[in-house]
Design a protein around this motif. Sequence first.
Motif, short mmCIF file in Angstrom:
data_model
loop_
_atom_site.label_atom_id
_atom_site.label_comp_id
_atom_site.label_asym_id
_atom_site.label_seq_id
_atom_site.Cartn_x
_atom_site.Cartn_y
_atom_site.Cartn_z
N HIS A 136 0.87 -1.18 0.00
CA HIS A 136 0.00 0.00 0.00
C HIS A 136 0.91 1.23 0.00
O HIS A 136 1.19 1.83 1.04
CB HIS A 136 -0.92 -0.03 1.21
CG HIS A 136 -1.74 -1.27 1.32
ND1 HIS A 136 -2.54 -1.71 0.28
CD2 HIS A 136 -1.91 -2.16 2.33
CE1 HIS A 136 -3.17 -2.82 0.65
NE2 HIS A 136 -2.80 -3.12 1.88
N GLN A 140 -1.59 4.70 0.43
CA GLN A 140 -2.84 4.43 -0.28
C GLN A 140 -3.01 2.93 -0.54
O GLN A 140 -2.10 2.26 -1.02
CB GLN A 140 -2.83 5.17 -1.61
CG GLN A 140 -3.96 4.78 -2.55
CD GLN A 140 -4.24 5.81 -3.62
OE1 GLN A 140 -5.38 6.25 -3.75
NE2 GLN A 140 -3.25 6.21 -4.39
N ARG A 143 -6.09 -2.21 -4.62
CA ARG A 143 -7.45 -2.72 -4.81
C ARG A 143 -7.49 -4.22 -4.45
O ARG A 143 -7.72 -5.09 -5.29
CB ARG A 143 -7.89 -2.50 -6.25
CG ARG A 143 -7.91 -1.03 -6.65
CD ARG A 143 -8.22 -0.86 -8.12
NE ARG A 143 -8.13 0.52 -8.54
CZ ARG A 143 -8.26 0.95 -9.79
NH1 ARG A 143 -8.47 0.06 -10.77
NH2 ARG A 143 -8.16 2.24 -10.09
N ARG A 170 -9.96 1.69 2.93
CA ARG A 170 -10.66 1.63 1.65
C ARG A 170 -12.09 1.21 1.90
O ARG A 170 -12.35 0.31 2.70
CB ARG A 170 -9.96 0.63 0.72
CG ARG A 170 -10.56 0.52 -0.67
CD ARG A 170 -9.59 -0.20 -1.63
NE ARG A 170 -10.18 -0.37 -2.95
CZ ARG A 170 -10.22 0.58 -3.87
NH1 ARG A 170 -9.74 1.78 -3.60
NH2 ARG A 170 -10.76 0.36 -5.05
N GLU A 286 -5.68 9.93 -5.77
CA GLU A 286 -6.34 9.18 -4.70
C GLU A 286 -7.40 8.29 -5.34
O GLU A 286 -8.39 8.77 -5.88
CB GLU A 286 -6.97 10.11 -3.67
CG GLU A 286 -7.59 9.38 -2.50
CD GLU A 286 -8.01 10.32 -1.38
OE1 GLU A 286 -7.87 9.96 -0.21
OE2 GLU A 286 -8.47 11.44 -1.69
N ASN A 290 -10.68 5.25 -1.55
CA ASN A 290 -9.55 5.24 -0.63
C ASN A 290 -9.53 6.45 0.28
O ASN A 290 -9.97 7.54 -0.09
CB ASN A 290 -8.22 5.20 -1.40
CG ASN A 290 -7.77 3.78 -1.70
OD1 ASN A 290 -8.27 2.82 -1.15
ND2 ASN A 290 -6.80 3.67 -2.60
N HIS A 292 -6.46 8.18 1.52
CA HIS A 292 -5.01 8.29 1.36
C HIS A 292 -4.45 9.02 2.58
O HIS A 292 -4.95 10.07 2.96
CB HIS A 292 -4.71 9.08 0.09
CG HIS A 292 -3.37 8.88 -0.50
ND1 HIS A 292 -2.22 8.79 0.26
CD2 HIS A 292 -2.96 8.76 -1.80
CE1 HIS A 292 -1.18 8.62 -0.55
NE2 HIS A 292 -1.60 8.59 -1.79
#
Length: 378
Positions: A136, A140, A143, A170, A286, A290, A292
Amino acid sequence: MATTQQIPSFDLKRNYKRVEDEIKEALESVLASQHFIMGPDVAAFEQEVASYLEIPHAVSCASGTDSLVLALMALGIGPGDEVITTPFSFFATASCIARTGAKPVFVDVHPDTYNISMDLVKAAVTDRTKAFIPVHLFGQLCRVEEIVDFLAQRKIALVEDCAQAFGAHRMHEGKIIRAGAWGGLGCYSFFPTKNLGAYGDAGMTTTFNEAHKDRLAKLRVHGATTTYIHEEVGINSRMDAMQAAILRVRLRHIEEWTEDRREVARRYKLLFAEHRLLEHLMPPVEDEGNRHTYHQYVVRTSRRDELHQYLAERGIVTRVYYPLSLHMQPCFASAGYGKGDFPVSEKLCGDVLALPMFPELTADEQEQVVREIANFYK
């Protein structure tokens, strides 16, 4: 041209001033107890992190790198196994795989979020694939929802590298999923410059699986469950009480500091538009859904090295994360990769530049940074 560093990339001293009294009180408590390795503060910090992340088990260790190593050890990853990950990350993401004797298998990333492409991950799976490490990056989330079922069906372990994403989350199907909480193991670093940073090295591994929790706890103390009785060969990776006490204080402020970072990011984007810079550089994207946390604020520009030097000459410190894709690192030459194998990662390594980013960065300092960038492009 003056070279005095007027605007740092990160300023630990300013952040310390915000919690100085709390930190001193916490450290005095540890000194009075004379309990320096593991102990009550470490146990309390583990519980508090588990509660914050909404994950049942959190096992502390000595560093973020050790967290990754311990996670793979707990899963039994070893020689002959393959572990898929990104080539665009800090070295430890791949070195932890190599340290177990397994082979790092790289997969390219998205050019906008810099995170690994899940479709390419699926294509890279073989009968030797035992784990997948998504990173990540810069604060962030990847998926992960696009691949969790695929991994489960093939009994491939998920090990999230959350070193840069503590507090990030998320939205998925109306629910908040935090970094590290997708059902596998989550690995965190508390290096001083991280969003939740200690005043030395420290790390943590989280899990929903009680058997994994027990094995992680054993492996971090030389593989022992009873003093001087070693059921297997582990490593020495214990968190010290002072770091735990410091982190307990800082955890109480993490949400406030995250919002401060997000405000800095919003301000950068407004300033870029105001100075007509969006045709010259691309701010971080972003991803939809999410939150971030902007561990780093990384832009893309085709004139990265020139801009980096220009800003340095004007007292503005910027950094390059990362200058060389992991598949091009000399120590991974035996993996058989070469230039051109991961074109997005390679391109990013020539384009990305991290601008000053920390909760205490002032609006005036940001104005100065962006004004100098605008002057460069003029």
